[in-house]
Design an enzyme around this catalytic site. Structure first.
Site, PDB file in Angstrom:
ATOM      1  N   GLY A  68      10.548  -6.101  -8.134  1.00  0.00           N
ATOM      2  CA  GLY A  68       9.523  -5.190  -8.623  1.00  0.00           C
ATOM      3  C   GLY A  68       9.992  -3.765  -8.518  1.00  0.00           C
ATOM      4  O   GLY A  68      11.133  -3.505  -8.149  1.00  0.00           O
ATOM      5  N   GLY A  69       9.093  -2.864  -8.862  1.00  0.00           N
ATOM      6  CA  GLY A  69       9.440  -1.457  -8.812  1.00  0.00           C
ATOM      7  C   GLY A  69       9.752  -0.985  -7.406  1.00  0.00           C
ATOM      8  O   GLY A  69      10.512  -0.049  -7.202  1.00  0.00           O
ATOM      9  N   MET A  70       9.189  -1.650  -6.429  1.00  0.00           N
ATOM     10  CA  MET A  70       9.362  -1.180  -5.057  1.00  0.00           C
ATOM     11  C   MET A  70      10.547  -1.841  -4.368  1.00  0.00           C
ATOM     12  O   MET A  70      11.065  -1.336  -3.392  1.00  0.00           O
ATOM     13  CB  MET A  70       8.126  -1.499  -4.237  1.00  0.00           C
ATOM     14  CG  MET A  70       6.868  -0.839  -4.754  1.00  0.00           C
ATOM     15  SD  MET A  70       5.474  -1.435  -3.802  1.00  0.00           S
ATOM     16  CE  MET A  70       4.134  -0.665  -4.704  1.00  0.00           C
ATOM     17  N   GLY A  71      10.922  -2.991  -4.841  1.00  0.00           N
ATOM     18  CA  GLY A  71      12.012  -3.686  -4.181  1.00  0.00           C
ATOM     19  C   GLY A  71      11.946  -5.159  -4.517  1.00  0.00           C
ATOM     20  O   GLY A  71      11.166  -5.578  -5.378  1.00  0.00           O
ATOM     21  N   VAL A  77      11.292  -9.170  -3.778  1.00  0.00           N
ATOM     22  CA  VAL A  77      10.369  -9.989  -3.006  1.00  0.00           C
ATOM     23  C   VAL A  77      11.044 -11.320  -2.695  1.00  0.00           C
ATOM     24  O   VAL A  77      11.656 -11.931  -3.580  1.00  0.00           O
ATOM     25  CB  VAL A  77       9.061 -10.231  -3.790  1.00  0.00           C
ATOM     26  CG1 VAL A  77       8.069 -10.988  -2.913  1.00  0.00           C
ATOM     27  CG2 VAL A  77       8.472  -8.911  -4.247  1.00  0.00           C
ATOM     28  N   LYS A  87       8.268  -8.436   1.035  1.00  0.00           N
ATOM     29  CA  LYS A  87       8.628  -7.390   0.093  1.00  0.00           C
ATOM     30  C   LYS A  87       9.633  -6.497   0.781  1.00  0.00           C
ATOM     31  O   LYS A  87       9.291  -5.803   1.748  1.00  0.00           O
ATOM     32  CB  LYS A  87       7.365  -6.611  -0.293  1.00  0.00           C
ATOM     33  CG  LYS A  87       7.512  -5.834  -1.569  1.00  0.00           C
ATOM     34  CD  LYS A  87       6.167  -5.283  -2.000  1.00  0.00           C
ATOM     35  CE  LYS A  87       5.588  -6.119  -3.127  1.00  0.00           C
ATOM     36  NZ  LYS A  87       5.327  -5.451  -4.365  1.00  0.00           N
ATOM     37  N   ASP A 118      -2.955  -0.013  -7.719  1.00  0.00           N
ATOM     38  CA  ASP A 118      -1.861  -0.479  -8.569  1.00  0.00           C
ATOM     39  C   ASP A 118      -2.154  -1.880  -9.087  1.00  0.00           C
ATOM     40  O   ASP A 118      -1.306  -2.761  -9.070  1.00  0.00           O
ATOM     41  CB  ASP A 118      -0.542  -0.439  -7.776  1.00  0.00           C
ATOM     42  CG  ASP A 118       0.680  -0.560  -8.688  1.00  0.00           C
ATOM     43  OD1 ASP A 118       0.554  -0.251  -9.895  1.00  0.00           O
ATOM     44  OD2 ASP A 118       1.749  -0.967  -8.202  1.00  0.00           O
TER      45      ASP A 118
END
Lengths: 980, 191
Positions: free
Chosen positions: A91-94, A96, A113, A206
């Site tokens: 994902g955009g954050m990292g 999973v 995550k 989000d």
């Protein structure tokens, strides 16, 4: 090279590379023996290797950076108390990962995550602790729980969540081919979970399809509740959204741009309404299978503007027309989605529950609470989205169309009129609907495009009703005129006239309205005779009749065209008539009165009645302000008028203020390419160039010129006017050659456009003559000047200040040619004219005094000269400021006069004041500066400081020679001889 | 076939592959290539430095669907990466050629991902591609290394493992291939 040879090269290359650089060459030579070619090959490869250290050191394209791959080779899969199993997604954050407890204390699977390194979460763990209570309390069957959080040994933060084995909700709906009802039920469960979180004071921030998984049992689970807030930079928590920079910079995005709400993008407080917006986007997607906003391929700025400003299409419009799925979505569901997606948070559903309940009502067949946008609401928004000027045009379009309908109601059979009204209404409504982005290929139409659409359709839409078609064409044509799109207006108006001509029953008013719109067209195109003819036709139609209002309109137009032709007296007569009519018809405080006053002011100005013009403008301005408020075209217009009058009266500060205010208003009203803005810029440039602010003046004039060249036909007089102004500015910049060319071009435009008699032609000739004279083409200059004086006398009569100005220039020329007696005579006439029209303290009057003083000095009458100059100097200082070049020049003349009278001490004091000013304003070898130095030397000599004088003269002589200043050189030589 | 159908098909083939149907991978590749192409096209349409990371995320998503969802055996993984590297090379070079024909003589300016903002690195992809073709005839393995390094961003260790060679060998081959390419490209420039 074949592969065998290459292998040889490689073997040597590899070995050499192991060696110290200094030993390599020797090694290669030895190893290759006789094979020179091989040696060279290896050597050059080694050399390339030295330079190639950074070559290809970054991948050109990177597939799957970071975590999944680092674990590709069997590395540690242990993360804190968890054992990583396999990657689940990116994902955009990292990334999973699926994981389980290493110690077996928790049987179930978890999702971990693993966040990007660059996420600034130094205090993530601490923050997690503080949020933990709240998040732990978030126990809901449709919310995946946040279990734990921590950081890896390298300081990389991670979050541990309940693992949900399922598909994103949109994929789920698609692959399971859920019915509309099922989709809505599923969506309502999501709403329930969101509502529950909201009650626990947690906003998701989000929400998106990929965060809502549906498991095998068909139950949705919301992921990442509280995560966005947890990961947000400190300042972001408890209110503000992330700024665009924070989202797109190196830091992480605490939200996904494509599902962000306007308030998040605008850095405004994030509330539960933010999640409602996200739910709206989700519902849109579930209903249509498509995103509400198409942002693919857009830059961040474009995305932000799309989300913050554009209305999404109605969901149903994305579904195939005529299908049942489209019909099911049309109406209620469209309305509900629209309400959830409103730009203003307070206009959305109050809560997720509210949204859910309205969907329930829809499912139960009850009327939903959300109301579709009313026509007024819709129209109001349409207008607000656009700047005033364009919006006003749109409003005008609507109201005029309605007016057309009403007109027809009055004059036609009732049933026929009814039909017409309906038709006009439908036309109008259709147009407004075409402002809907979905019809306009996914983007919003501007008013201009709307108008273009109307203009296209009007040719066919009312083809069987010429009268109606003509009035619609008239309306659209007028709106085009108001947008300065004369080319588009022309054919419509022409056609309207043709349509009406053979219809005897049509109201005279409508016919004449078309005539006047055409007249305006001609007026703006510079075809004044035709325009006058048309206006006179309209005046004649109403003269003596009852329709005095129509008469007034016609008179206003007529006076305008007369004024354009330079026939000011006739124009004032017609204009005054119109003003009286307007006052008696509408009372003293009416728009029409204001317009009449404004026209009158223009005419008074043209006549040279500046005070009267200023008065009329002031009255019109006051009236406009009380009628419309500050931000209105009329206010800007009157400010312009006032500024012109005040400029002419020498009150430049007042004028400048007025123009800047007008410009501010117009910039709020119009696009930059509007001719009104160009006009104000032109006027402001004209004002500034008189002062010392040439840069700004030139910039403004160039902007005005660009717009005018763009908008008007080649050869239009307004282009000529701005060229002329630019010439004046170039002249002030000592670019006489450039000034000459610009004035010549201006004259070449203005003469054919306006005719021999027109004042502007006289002005342009005058300006050209000035440049010619400065280029020492005295014969050409004098000829032009005398032509311009004839022109001014013809246009203004003997009393006009402009005439004085031209006469003054003639005086300057005569003086230059040392025809002093003639010069003095001309100047004296100028002074009389100026004192009468402008008063004794006016700067223009002071200029004449200065000029007479110069002639008197040259003819050996210094004491007379001194009297005049002492009157002029304080006016210059007051008007231009004490460091202006005019003040410098004036002081120099004064020093000369004092020197002539052998009052050397006073003279020295004066020349010492003049020199620094001249230095600041003129280039080194300018005649004025050299002349002033010669004068200073003479004064020094007079004071007995002969050696100082000699030194200065020698220096001046050198400078004059170096720059070919023969006149000054001769002067200096003569002065040197005088020293003895 | 439109993208969403493709995606659906990819999912189906992945499942088949996961169930042990080896043929599925062969069918998968062209679809994945198409998907990669689509993503890469989006990527390159933007050509804004601030966006360089975004498409990698997209490609990664696809990658993860392939690699992450099911256990992948060693051979398949090598196959996959080799395939990806070649595909990306072709996509980028095609794009560069497309650009060149539309804008003659103007080599693509490719921005290295990490330093997009401050150190634009000009890379003539077409020349690189031509050189790689020459190298292919000389020593194909070196081309694989360059491809894996440049078009998938694998680390040398990973490349070594995939190609089943030692890290030292991989490094040596890389160094000589890189030096040769550098010389080749610079000579071309001069010539």
């Amino acid at each position: 090279m074949n592969s065998r040879r290459w292998e040889e090269v490689l073997a040597l290359f590899d070995q050499a590379r192991e060696l110290e650089p200094t030993e390599r060459i020797a090694f290669v030579r030895e190893a290759t023996g006789e094979d020179r070619e091989l040696a060279e090959e290896v050597r050059s490869l080694l050399e390339a290797d030295d330079s190639a250290a950074r070559f290809l050191d970054k991948p050109l394209f990177e597939l799957a950076p970071d975590e999944p791959r680092t674990l590709l080779a069997e590395g540690s899969r242990r993360l804190g108390a968890y054992l990583l199993d396999r990657p689940l997604g990116q994902g955009g954050m990292g990334a999973v990962w699926l994981a389980s407890r290493a110690d077996g204390s928790y049987q179930g699977k978890v999702a971990i995550k693993l966040l990007h390194r660059d996420i600034n979460t130094s205090n993530l763990v601490a923050r997690f602790e503080s949020e933990r209570q709240i998040l732990a309390g978030l126990q809901h069957p449709h919310i995946a729980r946040l279990l734990d959080g921590g950081a890896t040994e390298e300081g990389r933060p991670y979050l541990v969540m309940e693992f949900v084995d399922g598909d994103p909700i949109d994929t789920y709906c698609q692959t399971h081919d859920l019915s509309l009802r099922d989709r809505l039920e599923l969506f309502r469960k999501v709403c329930g979970a969101v509502q529950f979180a909201h009650q626990n004071l947690v906003v998701h921030r989000d929400l998106k399809a990929s965060n809502i998984l549906v498991n095998r049992d068909g139950e949705p689970k919301l992921l990442d509740f509280g995560v966005a807030k947890l990961l947000a930079p400190e300042g972001w928590i408890g209110g503000g959204g992330a700024t665009a920079a924070a989202m797109t910079g190196t830091g992480m995005a605490p939200m996904t741009l494509s599902v962000a709400s306007p308030e998040q993008l605008r850095n405004q407080p994030v509330t539960t309404a933010t999640d409602v917006h996200a739910l709206g986007l989700l519902l849109f997607r579930l209903l249509t299978g498509q995103p509400a906003f198409t942002i693919e391929g857009q830059s961040t700025e474009e995305i932000i503007s799309t989300i913050c400003e554009r209305e999404p299409p109605l969901p149903s419009t994305l579904l195939a027309p005529g299908t049942s799925s489209r019909r099911l979505v049309e109406g209620d569901l469209d309305t509900i989605v629209r309400k959830a997606l409103r730009k203003k948070p307070t206009r959305r559903f109050v809560s997720a529950q509210g949204l859910s309940e309205d969907l329930e009502r829809h499912l139960l067949g009850l009327p939903v609470r959300s109301r579709p946008d009313t026509f007024g609401y819709r129209w109001g928004k349409f207008v607000r989205r656009h700047r005033w000027g364009v919006a006003a045009a749109a409003t005008a379009l609507a109201s005029l169309l309605l007016f057309t309908a009403l007109l027809l109601v009055q004059q036609r059979r009732v049933d026929g009129a009814r039909r017409s009204t309906d038709e006009v209404n439908r036309f109008l409504t259709d147009l407004l609907y075409s402002a809907d982005p979905h019809i306009a290929k996914g983007r919003e139409l501007t008013v201009r495009e709307l108008l273009d659409a109307a203009a296209l359709r009007v040719w066919s839409d009312f083809a069987d009703q010429p009268e109606l078609q003509a009035s619609a064409m008239l309306t659209i044509g007028k709106v085009y005129q108001s947008l300065s799109e004369f080319e588009k207006a022309g054919p419509l108006l022409q056609r309207a006239q043709e349509l009406l001509a053979p219809l005897p029953w049509v109201d005279q008013r409508l016919k004449m309205e078309v005539v006047r719109a055409l007249a305006k067209q001609k007026l703006l195109a510079g075809e004044y005779e035709l325009a006058e003819q048309l206006y006179r036709q309209s005046v004649a139609a109403f003269e003596g009749g009852k329709e005095r209002e129509q008469l007034e309109r016609s008179l206003v137009g007529l006076s305008a065209v007369l004024a354009r032709q330079g026939r000011h007296e006739e124009a004032v007569t017609q204009s005054s008539r119109a003003l009286d009519l307007a006052r008696s018809l509408f009372g003293p405080r009416h728009r029409r009165v204001e317009e009449s006053l404004n026209s009158l002011a223009v005419l008074q100005y043209s006549q040279g009645a500046y005070s009267e013009a200023a008065d009329s403008s002031q009255q019109a301005l006051d009236l406009a302000l009380s009628l419309h408020g500050e931000i209105h075209p009329s206010v800007a217009n009157n400010l312009n008028g006032m500024a012109r009058a005040k400029t002419a009266l020498g009150e430049s500060e007042v004028a400048e203020k007025a123009l800047r205010r007008a410009l501010r208003i117009q910039e709020q009203l119009y696009e930059d390419s509007h001719t009104d803005i160009a006009a104000t810029r032109h006027n402001l440039a004209a004002l500034l160039f008189e002062g010392t602010r040439l840069d700004e003046a030139e910039a403004l004039a160039l902007q005005a010129l660009a717009v005018r060249r763009d908008t008007y036909e080649e050869g239009h007089s307004q282009i000529g006017e701005t060229l002329d102004l630019l010439g004046l500015i170039r002249y002030q910049r000592h670019d006489v050659r450039g000034a000459y060319d610009l004035h010549a071009e201006a004259l070449a435009i203005l003469l054919p456009a306006l005719g021999e008699e027109h004042e502007f032609v006289a002005v342009a000739r005058h300006n050209l003559s000035r440049a010619a004279i400065a280029l020492e083409r005295y014969t050409e200059g004098e000829k032009l000047l005398r032509q311009s004086i004839v022109g001014f006398r013809a246009a203004y009569g003997d009393e006009h200040p402009q005439l004085a100005f031209a006469l003054n220039s003639l005086g300057v020329l005569l003086r230059k040619q040392e025809r002093f007696a003639q010069a003095e005579e001309v100047y004296r006439e100028v002074l009389r004219l100026r004192e009468r029209s402008l008063g004794s303290d006016h700067v223009a009057t002071a200029v004449v005094r200065n000029n007479i003083a110069v002639v008197l000095q040259l003819t050996g009458k210094p004491s007379e000269a001194e009297v005049l100059l002492r009157q002029a100097l304080p006016v210059f200082e007051r008007t231009f400021g004490s460091t202006h070049r005019n003040v410098g020049t004036c002081l120099k003349t004064m020093a000369q006069i004092l020197s002539d009278q052998e009052r050397y001490t006073e003279a020295e004091e004066t020349i010492l004041r003049a020199l620094p000013i001249l230095q600041d304003n003129y280039p080194e070898a300018h005649g004025k500066r050299l002349g002033a130095q010669v004068l200073k030397a003479e004064i020094l000599h007079g004071l007995g400081r002969t050696e100082q004088a000699r030194e200065l003269l020698n220096q001046t002589l050198r400078m004059a020679r170096a720059h070919g200043r023969t006149k000054e050189e001769a002067k200096a030589q003569e002065a040197l001889r005088n020293l003895g | 076939m439109n993208p969403s159908q493709d995606a659906h098909e990819i999912t189906r083939l992945l499942d088949a592959w996961g169930d042990g149907n080896r043929w599925a991978l062969d069918e998968l590749m062209p679809l994945v290539a198409a998907e990669l192409r689509r993503l890469a096209k989006n990527y390159m349409l933007r050509e804004r430095p601030s966006h360089t990371l975004e498409p990698t995320a997209l490609v990664n998503e696809l990658y993860l669907r392939l690699v992450g969802r099911r256990d992948m055996n060693w051979k398949d993984r090598a196959h996959f990466f080799a395939f990806s590297a070649t595909t990306m090379r072709r996509i980028l070079v095609d794009h560069a050629r497309g650009k060149r024909t539309s804008k003659r003589g103007d080599g693509i300016q490719w921005l290295p991902l990490d330093e997009a903002m401050d150190q634009p690195q000009e890379m003539d992809l077409i020349a690189l591609d031509d050189a790689l073709k020459t190298l292919e005839a000389m020593r194909a393995r070196q081309v694989r290394i360059i491809e894996l390094r440049c078009f998938t961003g694998l680390k040398m260790q990973e490349i070594a493992e995939l190609l089943e060679i030692s890290l030292a060998t991989a490094n040596r081959e890389w160094a000589s291939a890189r030096a040769w390419l550098y010389r080749e490209l610079n000579m071309r420039e001069r010539g």
